[in-house]
Design a protein around this motif. Structure first.
Motif, PDB file in Angstrom:
ATOM      1  N   GLY A  69       0.924  -1.293   0.011  1.00  0.00           N
ATOM      2  CA  GLY A  69       0.065  -0.005   0.022  1.00  0.00           C
ATOM      3  C   GLY A  69       0.805   1.258  -0.007  1.00  0.00           C
ATOM      4  N   ASN A  70      -0.019   2.287   0.094  1.00  0.00           N
ATOM      5  CA  ASN A  70       0.629   3.712   0.345  1.00  0.00           C
ATOM      6  C   ASN A  70      -0.134   4.611   1.139  1.00  0.00           C
ATOM      7  OD1 ASN A  70      -1.338   5.180  -1.627  1.00  0.00           O
ATOM      8  ND2 ASN A  70      -0.107   3.934  -3.020  1.00  0.00           N
ATOM      9  N   ILE A  71       0.221   5.737   1.417  1.00  0.00           N
ATOM     10  CA  ILE A  71      -0.506   6.591   2.207  1.00  0.00           C
ATOM     11  C   ILE A  71      -2.026   7.084   1.935  1.00  0.00           C
ATOM     12  CG2 ILE A  71       0.401   8.582   1.210  1.00  0.00           C
ATOM     13  CD1 ILE A  71       0.603   9.974   4.132  1.00  0.00           C
ATOM     14  N   GLY A  72      -2.183   6.904   0.561  1.00  0.00           N
ATOM     15  CA  GLY A  72      -3.398   7.414  -0.029  1.00  0.00           C
ATOM     16  C   GLY A  72      -4.249   6.141   0.169  1.00  0.00           C
ATOM     17  N   LYS A  73      -3.921   4.898   0.025  1.00  0.00           N
ATOM     18  CA  LYS A  73      -4.736   3.647   0.212  1.00  0.00           C
ATOM     19  C   LYS A  73      -5.096   3.418   1.749  1.00  0.00           C
ATOM     20  CE  LYS A  73      -4.641  -1.309  -0.254  1.00  0.00           C
ATOM     21  NZ  LYS A  73      -3.958  -2.708  -0.549  1.00  0.00           N
ATOM     22  N   LEU A  74      -3.968   3.904   2.507  1.00  0.00           N
ATOM     23  CA  LEU A  74      -4.363   3.739   4.143  1.00  0.00           C
ATOM     24  C   LEU A  74      -5.387   4.894   4.339  1.00  0.00           C
ATOM     25  CD1 LEU A  74      -3.115   2.631   6.489  1.00  0.00           C
ATOM     26  CD2 LEU A  74      -1.641   4.355   6.686  1.00  0.00           C
ATOM     27  N   ALA A  75      -5.448   5.998   3.910  1.00  0.00           N
ATOM     28  CA  ALA A  75      -6.178   7.142   4.122  1.00  0.00           C
ATOM     29  C   ALA A  75      -7.740   6.480   3.925  1.00  0.00           C
ATOM     30  CB  ALA A  75      -5.808   8.548   3.550  1.00  0.00           C
ATOM     31  N   VAL A  76      -7.820   6.125   3.039  1.00  0.00           N
ATOM     32  CA  VAL A  76      -9.390   5.862   2.360  1.00  0.00           C
ATOM     33  C   VAL A  76      -9.812   4.644   3.440  1.00  0.00           C
ATOM     34  CG1 VAL A  76     -10.850   4.823   0.612  1.00  0.00           C
ATOM     35  CG2 VAL A  76      -8.991   6.843   0.157  1.00  0.00           C
ATOM     36  N   CYS A  77      -8.964   3.658   3.306  1.00  0.00           N
ATOM     37  CA  CYS A  77      -9.357   2.291   4.104  1.00  0.00           C
ATOM     38  C   CYS A  77      -9.738   2.791   5.435  1.00  0.00           C
ATOM     39  CB  CYS A  77      -8.312   1.265   3.982  1.00  0.00           C
ATOM     40  SG  CYS A  77      -8.197   0.868   2.101  1.00  0.00           S
ATOM     41  N   GLY A  78      -8.542   3.105   5.983  1.00  0.00           N
ATOM     42  CA  GLY A  78      -8.992   3.657   7.583  1.00  0.00           C
ATOM     43  C   GLY A  78     -10.065   4.637   7.855  1.00  0.00           C
ATOM     44  N   SER A 197       1.292  -5.151   4.194  1.00  0.00           N
ATOM     45  CA  SER A 197       0.312  -4.565   4.615  1.00  0.00           C
ATOM     46  C   SER A 197      -1.245  -4.890   4.467  1.00  0.00           C
ATOM     47  CB  SER A 197       0.279  -2.962   4.404  1.00  0.00           C
ATOM     48  OG  SER A 197      -0.997  -2.257   5.117  1.00  0.00           O
ATOM     49  N   ASP A 198      -2.014  -5.144   5.650  1.00  0.00           N
ATOM     50  CA  ASP A 198      -3.336  -5.877   5.337  1.00  0.00           C
ATOM     51  C   ASP A 198      -4.192  -4.969   5.104  1.00  0.00           C
ATOM     52  OD1 ASP A 198      -3.447  -4.440   7.790  1.00  0.00           O
ATOM     53  OD2 ASP A 198      -4.153  -6.154   9.101  1.00  0.00           O
ATOM     54  N   CYS A 199      -3.769  -3.502   4.703  1.00  0.00           N
ATOM     55  CA  CYS A 199      -4.579  -2.412   4.528  1.00  0.00           C
ATOM     56  C   CYS A 199      -5.696  -2.828   3.591  1.00  0.00           C
ATOM     57  CB  CYS A 199      -4.020  -1.306   3.932  1.00  0.00           C
ATOM     58  SG  CYS A 199      -4.787   0.217   3.691  1.00  0.00           S
ATOM     59  N   ALA A 200      -7.019  -2.799   3.862  1.00  0.00           N
ATOM     60  CA  ALA A 200      -8.135  -3.218   3.226  1.00  0.00           C
ATOM     61  C   ALA A 200      -9.503  -2.428   3.610  1.00  0.00           C
ATOM     62  CB  ALA A 200      -8.221  -4.488   2.852  1.00  0.00           C
ATOM     63  N   PRO A 201     -10.388  -2.247   2.634  1.00  0.00           N
ATOM     64  CA  PRO A 201     -11.559  -1.595   3.186  1.00  0.00           C
ATOM     65  C   PRO A 201     -12.626  -3.057   3.775  1.00  0.00           C
ATOM     66  CG  PRO A 201     -11.780  -1.674   0.795  1.00  0.00           C
ATOM     67  CD  PRO A 201     -10.431  -2.177   1.356  1.00  0.00           C
ATOM     68  N   LEU A 202     -12.923  -2.706   4.805  1.00  0.00           N
ATOM     69  CA  LEU A 202     -13.749  -3.898   5.719  1.00  0.00           C
ATOM     70  C   LEU A 202     -15.320  -3.568   5.659  1.00  0.00           C
ATOM     71  CD1 LEU A 202     -11.428  -4.291   8.759  1.00  0.00           C
ATOM     72  CD2 LEU A 202     -11.392  -5.663   6.612  1.00  0.00           C
ATOM     73  N   ASN A 203     -15.721  -2.607   5.093  1.00  0.00           N
ATOM     74  CA  ASN A 203     -17.142  -2.198   5.182  1.00  0.00           C
ATOM     75  C   ASN A 203     -18.033  -3.323   4.624  1.00  0.00           C
ATOM     76  OD1 ASN A 203     -15.958  -1.248   2.833  1.00  0.00           O
ATOM     77  ND2 ASN A 203     -18.096  -0.189   2.241  1.00  0.00           N
ATOM     78  N   GLY A 273      -6.277  -3.786   8.373  1.00  0.00           N
ATOM     79  CA  GLY A 273      -7.316  -4.323   7.606  1.00  0.00           C
ATOM     80  C   GLY A 273      -7.972  -5.444   8.528  1.00  0.00           C
ATOM     81  N   LYS A 274      -7.957  -5.123   9.819  1.00  0.00           N
ATOM     82  CA  LYS A 274      -8.597  -6.199  10.725  1.00  0.00           C
ATOM     83  C   LYS A 274      -9.827  -5.594  11.579  1.00  0.00           C
ATOM     84  CE  LYS A 274      -5.580  -9.528   9.486  1.00  0.00           C
ATOM     85  NZ  LYS A 274      -5.181  -8.823   8.325  1.00  0.00           N
ATOM     86  N   VAL A 275     -10.550  -6.557  12.017  1.00  0.00           N
ATOM     87  CA  VAL A 275     -11.676  -6.348  12.683  1.00  0.00           C
ATOM     88  C   VAL A 275     -11.712  -7.002  14.118  1.00  0.00           C
ATOM     89  CG1 VAL A 275     -13.525  -7.345  11.427  1.00  0.00           C
ATOM     90  CG2 VAL A 275     -14.282  -5.644  13.121  1.00  0.00           C
ATOM     91  N   ILE A 276     -12.197  -6.454  15.230  1.00  0.00           N
ATOM     92  CA  ILE A 276     -12.493  -7.256  16.482  1.00  0.00           C
ATOM     93  C   ILE A 276     -13.709  -7.448  16.666  1.00  0.00           C
ATOM     94  CG2 ILE A 276     -11.930  -7.612  19.095  1.00  0.00           C
ATOM     95  CD1 ILE A 276      -9.748  -5.711  18.693  1.00  0.00           C
ATOM     96  N   THR A 296     -10.621 -11.389   2.981  1.00  0.00           N
ATOM     97  CA  THR A 296     -10.010 -10.350   3.984  1.00  0.00           C
ATOM     98  C   THR A 296     -10.087 -10.912   5.227  1.00  0.00           C
ATOM     99  OG1 THR A 296     -12.048  -9.212   4.142  1.00  0.00           O
ATOM    100  CG2 THR A 296     -10.475  -8.130   2.912  1.00  0.00           C
ATOM    101  N   ALA A 297     -11.020 -11.899   5.694  1.00  0.00           N
ATOM    102  CA  ALA A 297     -11.016 -12.521   6.855  1.00  0.00           C
ATOM    103  C   ALA A 297     -11.193 -14.169   6.980  1.00  0.00           C
ATOM    104  CB  ALA A 297     -12.394 -12.175   7.679  1.00  0.00           C
TER     105      ALA A 297
END
Length: 338
Positions: A69-78, A197-203, A273-276, A296-297
């Motif tokens: 990833g990169n800072i842009g991918k991280l910003a949207v996914c976060g 990085s596990d950076c990913a959208p989880l919605n 890119g993880k959820v509890i 992703t899970a």
């Protein structure tokens, strides 16, 4: 009670004890209101009968590009994930850029393209924003602020006060990949190709979970401060104890090896890119079945339980059968990780 330092430290951005001090001693008293007092990853608001979630975050990760990833991918996914764990369907984002004079235009295009790609993957639109340029040396290339708005899913109640003794605690996959991927790039280390990085959208995953299992009590994404810090926050807010089993916690051997070599603790490493999930035991299998059907899970598993003992504390049952208290970190293992 420890004394607050007189100046801002890197540790104030860790998500740990110093971050909590900053929020509870300075920000909450100044801005106090009911929505803020919930201390979730976003505010839940009702406007003319419409229930919305609203969140914002800033990204200063170093380096700007890292494996996966990169800072842009991280910003949207976060930002998408912060809305999702509030129980909302993310809809619209803003993007604010602080650019350093001299930043490569090609690099900026690549970062923006990553943001567009992740927004499309998450099904959201970036609808407004702002750009500022500062003198060379004033920032480290580019900082990004994103804010997001989402519609609350009907019938969903995600809140710390719904976390009760006897519930299972599920994590959606391997922990620590993001932090180790960023750290390896920062320090020029060569790691196995699977450590990205596990950076990913989880919605979409979270929306499916909440649609099919609306009884889920609590969701959080273990970003800064990792699993241990996030669970400490929930344990304090819910007035419960948490018991983890080290044998159940999924950490890749390669990540664990780097932690052992450099003195990191994988339970405190950031994930993007993880959820509890906190859910009643009888519903755990249903939650896991849904998770295991997704990319992703696929490694989701139960890692512990909620207990009425040890209120406000997180305890780890170690691999050799001992008990270890997992406190909040005061400082920062890896600064500027997101």
């Amino acid at each position: 009670m420890h004394k607050m330092p007189e100046q801002i430290l890197l540790g104030h951005g860790s998500g740990g004890r110093l971050s909590q001090d900053l929020i509870k001693n300075i920000m909450l008293p100044a801005f106090q209101n009911q929505a803020l007092a919930e201390m979730h990853d976003g505010a839940r608001l009702t406007i003319n009968g419409t229930k919305l979630a609203f969140t914002t975050d800033s990204y200063v990760v170093k380096p700007r590009f890292f494996p996966g990833g990169n800072i842009g991918k991280l910003a949207v996914c976060g930002t998408v994930n912060d809305l999702a764990v509030c129980g909302a369907q993310p809809l619209y984002l803003s993007a604010g850029f602080i650019l350093e004079e001299g930043l490569s235009m090609a690099e900026f295009r690549q970062i923006v393209a990553s943001m567009a790609e992740m927004a499309a993957a998450a099904g959201v639109e970036i609808v407004t924003g702002d750009t500022k340029v500062v003198e060379k040396g004033a920032v480290d290339g580019i900082y990004i602020n994103t804010a997001g708005v989402g519609a609350m899913l009907p019938g969903v109640q995600i809140a710390a006060n719904r976390v009760k003794p006897g519930q299972d605690i599920i994590v959606s996959g391997f922990l620590g990949d993001h932090a180790i991927a960023v750290m390896s790039e920062r320090h020029g280390l060569t790691l196995p190709a699977q450590i990205v990085s596990d950076c990913a959208p989880l919605n979409k995953l979270i929306q499916k979970l909440l649609t099919e299992v609306p009884e889920i009590a609590m969701l959080r994404d273990p970003t800064r401060g990792g699993l241990a810090t996030t669970l400490n926050e929930i344990a304090v807010d819910a007035g419960v104890g948490v018991m983890l089993d080290e044998n159940l916690i999924p950490v890749r051997p390669e990540v664990q090896a780097v932690c052992a070599l450099l003195g990191f603790d994988s339970l405190y490493l950031a994930n993007e890119g993880k959820v509890i999930v906190f859910v009643e035991k009888e519903l755990s299998e249903k939650v896991l079945t849904i998770m295991h059907q997704t990319e992703t899970a696929g490694a989701a598993c139960v890692v512990g339980t909620v207990t009425e003992k040890m209120s406000g504390q997180v305890v780890l049952k170690t691999k050799i059968g001992g008990l270890r208290l997992l406190d909040m970190l005061s400082g920062e293992q890896l600064p500027r990780i997101c």
